[in-house]
Motif scaffolding. Structure first.
Motif, PDB file in Angstrom:
ATOM      1  N   THR A   1      13.491 -32.175  25.115  1.00  0.00           N
ATOM      2  CA  THR A   1      12.174 -32.112  25.756  1.00  0.00           C
ATOM      3  C   THR A   1      12.218 -32.572  27.217  1.00  0.00           C
ATOM      4  N   ALA A   2      13.160 -33.432  27.569  1.00  0.00           N
ATOM      5  CA  ALA A   2      13.239 -33.923  28.948  1.00  0.00           C
ATOM      6  C   ALA A   2      14.209 -33.119  29.807  1.00  0.00           C
ATOM      7  N   ASN A   3      14.842 -32.121  29.218  1.00  0.00           N
ATOM      8  CA  ASN A   3      15.854 -31.355  29.942  1.00  0.00           C
ATOM      9  C   ASN A   3      15.200 -30.140  30.606  1.00  0.00           C
ATOM     10  N   PRO A   4      15.297 -30.011  31.934  1.00  0.00           N
ATOM     11  CA  PRO A   4      14.614 -28.904  32.628  1.00  0.00           C
ATOM     12  C   PRO A   4      15.187 -27.529  32.289  1.00  0.00           C
ATOM     13  N   PHE A   5      16.379 -27.474  31.698  1.00  0.00           N
ATOM     14  CA  PHE A   5      16.970 -26.176  31.353  1.00  0.00           C
ATOM     15  C   PHE A   5      16.504 -25.668  29.990  1.00  0.00           C
ATOM     16  N   PHE A   6      15.848 -26.523  29.208  1.00  0.00           N
ATOM     17  CA  PHE A   6      15.278 -26.096  27.931  1.00  0.00           C
ATOM     18  C   PHE A   6      13.842 -25.626  28.136  1.00  0.00           C
ATOM     19  N   HIS A   7      13.519 -24.471  27.563  1.00  0.00           N
ATOM     20  CA  HIS A   7      12.161 -23.938  27.618  1.00  0.00           C
ATOM     21  C   HIS A   7      11.642 -23.816  26.186  1.00  0.00           C
ATOM     22  N   ILE A   8      10.449 -24.335  25.921  1.00  0.00           N
ATOM     23  CA  ILE A   8       9.889 -24.342  24.571  1.00  0.00           C
ATOM     24  C   ILE A   8       8.675 -23.421  24.530  1.00  0.00           C
ATOM     25  N   ILE A   9       8.746 -22.419  23.645  1.00  0.00           N
ATOM     26  CA  ILE A   9       7.672 -21.428  23.541  1.00  0.00           C
ATOM     27  C   ILE A   9       7.095 -21.485  22.131  1.00  0.00           C
ATOM     28  N   PRO A  10       5.856 -21.948  21.964  1.00  0.00           N
ATOM     29  CA  PRO A  10       5.229 -22.008  20.626  1.00  0.00           C
ATOM     30  C   PRO A  10       4.966 -20.605  20.075  1.00  0.00           C
ATOM     31  N   ALA A  11       5.032 -20.491  18.762  1.00  0.00           N
ATOM     32  CA  ALA A  11       4.734 -19.230  18.074  1.00  0.00           C
ATOM     33  C   ALA A  11       3.910 -19.533  16.837  1.00  0.00           C
ATOM     34  N   ASP A  12       3.152 -18.534  16.367  1.00  0.00           N
ATOM     35  CA  ASP A  12       2.276 -18.744  15.223  1.00  0.00           C
ATOM     36  C   ASP A  12       3.035 -18.959  13.921  1.00  0.00           C
ATOM     37  N   SER A  13       4.240 -18.377  13.807  1.00  0.00           N
ATOM     38  CA  SER A  13       4.983 -18.414  12.554  1.00  0.00           C
ATOM     39  C   SER A  13       6.443 -18.095  12.842  1.00  0.00           C
ATOM     40  N   ASP A  14       7.285 -18.178  11.784  1.00  0.00           N
ATOM     41  CA  ASP A  14       8.683 -17.779  11.939  1.00  0.00           C
ATOM     42  C   ASP A  14       8.775 -16.320  12.375  1.00  0.00           C
ATOM     43  N   GLU A  15       7.953 -15.464  11.737  1.00  0.00           N
ATOM     44  CA  GLU A  15       7.974 -14.038  12.070  1.00  0.00           C
ATOM     45  C   GLU A  15       7.591 -13.809  13.530  1.00  0.00           C
ATOM     46  N   ALA A  16       6.574 -14.535  13.984  1.00  0.00           N
ATOM     47  CA  ALA A  16       6.133 -14.388  15.373  1.00  0.00           C
ATOM     48  C   ALA A  16       7.198 -14.887  16.343  1.00  0.00           C
ATOM     49  N   ALA A  17       7.883 -15.972  15.969  1.00  0.00           N
ATOM     50  CA  ALA A  17       8.967 -16.483  16.814  1.00  0.00           C
ATOM     51  C   ALA A  17      10.084 -15.449  16.941  1.00  0.00           C
ATOM     52  N   ALA A  18      10.425 -14.807  15.811  1.00  0.00           N
ATOM     53  CA  ALA A  18      11.469 -13.786  15.833  1.00  0.00           C
ATOM     54  C   ALA A  18      11.060 -12.613  16.714  1.00  0.00           C
ATOM     55  N   ARG A  19       9.817 -12.149  16.562  1.00  0.00           N
ATOM     56  CA  ARG A  19       9.357 -11.015  17.374  1.00  0.00           C
ATOM     57  C   ARG A  19       9.352 -11.350  18.862  1.00  0.00           C
ATOM     58  N   ALA A  20       8.929 -12.558  19.204  1.00  0.00           N
ATOM     59  CA  ALA A  20       8.847 -12.944  20.617  1.00  0.00           C
ATOM     60  C   ALA A  20      10.242 -13.064  21.235  1.00  0.00           C
ATOM     61  N   ALA A  21      11.184 -13.649  20.497  1.00  0.00           N
ATOM     62  CA  ALA A  21      12.546 -13.786  21.011  1.00  0.00           C
ATOM     63  C   ALA A  21      13.201 -12.417  21.179  1.00  0.00           C
ATOM     64  N   VAL A  22      12.995 -11.531  20.191  1.00  0.00           N
ATOM     65  CA  VAL A  22      13.547 -10.179  20.275  1.00  0.00           C
ATOM     66  C   VAL A  22      12.919  -9.425  21.449  1.00  0.00           C
ATOM     67  N   ALA A  23      11.629  -9.611  21.669  1.00  0.00           N
ATOM     68  CA  ALA A  23      10.963  -8.952  22.797  1.00  0.00           C
ATOM     69  C   ALA A  23      11.554  -9.413  24.120  1.00  0.00           C
ATOM     70  N   MET A  24      11.878 -10.689  24.224  1.00  0.00           N
ATOM     71  CA  MET A  24      12.513 -11.211  25.438  1.00  0.00           C
ATOM     72  C   MET A  24      13.855 -10.517  25.667  1.00  0.00           C
ATOM     73  N   ALA A  25      14.631 -10.354  24.586  1.00  0.00           N
ATOM     74  CA  ALA A  25      15.910  -9.670  24.704  1.00  0.00           C
ATOM     75  C   ALA A  25      15.713  -8.198  25.049  1.00  0.00           C
ATOM     76  N   ARG A  26      14.721  -7.572  24.444  1.00  0.00           N
ATOM     77  CA  ARG A  26      14.448  -6.155  24.692  1.00  0.00           C
ATOM     78  C   ARG A  26      14.105  -5.908  26.153  1.00  0.00           C
ATOM     79  N   ARG A  27      13.401  -6.849  26.765  1.00  0.00           N
ATOM     80  CA  ARG A  27      13.038  -6.716  28.189  1.00  0.00           C
ATOM     81  C   ARG A  27      14.207  -7.009  29.114  1.00  0.00           C
TER      82      ARG A  27
END
Length: 305
Positions: free
Chosen positions: A66-92
């Motif tokens: 949490t104190a490391n500036p190179f870590f980015h934390i992105i909340p998601a509604d669920s495990d499924e939503a986290a997977a979709r968001a991470a995959v979307a980042m890769a897709r872009r």
């Protein structure tokens, strides 16, 4: 580029690149995943993006995260939503690597393989490639497939060979030696998969996948032991010095993946090959060292493209 022959050399090579690769981590809340990420971040070659479901208390994350500036934390509604968001980042194209944390494999793969929003291009094969550092063997040994394809068709095996050669090239192996594995050194109609080995070797000899030597059928020992090859009186361009093994089915691959560390003291790593970016799909039970090595293997594949 000098060939990367072991995991220590792999880490050194990545550190020497002088850049950070963006890693999209799905549900990266378990200690082993976080330790792997903290190590890669401290060594200067990754920048993690943690997609974390809201039912996880962020206060439970280590302060080093949490104190490391190179870590980015992105909340998601669920495990499924986290997977979709991470995959979307890769897709872009905004993530260089996708990494599994504390999430079921099926949940992550549904997002990866989604026809509209996933990251597996049409015509590409999803397969697993493992890397092993074995005591007494002078180089890393890659093999496929320990996790994805139960019984590869001939066409799938051709793609596995192409991916294996690509991976070896990424590790600086100019002319990788790829063995097509069977329990004996002769093709037989009793084992239909061996009947296509000659064609695959011929396509490699014609340079279809760049510089590479592909030969088979060979068993595991004659692939990796020149003395055994000579004792059997077998002539093979692999010469008992295989860089990669193409295994007949998932049972052989999975067995090898689990036997090598248990009985041979091997250091292991693994990733999925075929999507837009490599996917680190370690078991939820893998320790931090295995996840760290898998992270490095995945990044090296990205570097080599």
């Amino acid at each position: 580029m000098q060939p990367v022959l072991n995991f220590a050399a792999l880490t050194a090579s990545l550190k020497a690149k002088g850049r950070r690769w963006r890693v999209a981590v799905v549900c990266g809340t378990d200690r082993a995943t976080l330790e792997a990420l903290m190590r890669g971040t401290a060594e200067g070659f990754i920048e993690p993006w943690l997609f974390i479901p809201e039912n996880f208390n962020l206060k439970n994350l280590p302060g080093e995260v949490t104190a490391n500036p190179f870590f980015h934390i992105i909340p998601a509604d669920s495990d499924e939503a986290a997977a979709r968001a991470a995959v979307a980042m890769a897709r872009r194209g905004e993530a260089d690597l996708l990494m599994k944390g504390l999430i079921h494999t099926d949940t992550l793969l549904r997002a990866v393989l989604n026809k509209e929003e996933g990251i597996l291009p049409r015509g590409r094969l999803l397969t697993h490639i493992a890397a092993a550092e074995l005591p007494g063997y002078p180089r890393l040994l890659f093999f496929s497939d320990a996790a994805v394809i139960p019984y590869p068709t001939h066409e799938q095996r051709v793609q596995q060979v192409a991916y294996m050669i690509e991976t070896c090239h990424a590790f600086g192996i100019e002319e990788p030696r790829i063995a097509l594995i069977h329990c004996a050194e002769t093709a037989s109609e009793k084992f239909p998969h061996t009947m296509g080995y000659a064609e695959i070797a011929d396509r490699a000899a014609r340079g279809e996948w760049g510089r590479a030597i592909v030969s088979g059928p060979l068993d595991f020992r004659t692939s990796c032991d020149a003395a055994a090859l000579a004792t059997k009186g077998i002539s093979s361009p692999i010469a008992g010095s295989a860089d990669g093994l193409i295994l007949p089915d998932i049972e052989a691959g999975n067995l090898l993946y689990k036997v090598l560390p248990l009985f041979a003291g091997a250091k292991m790593a693994g990733m999925l090959k075929g999507p837009q970016c490599p996917v680190v799909l370690s078991s939820r039970a893998d320790d931090a060292e295995t996840k760290y090595r898998s992270l490095c293997v995945g990044i090296m594949n990205k570097v080599g493209k």
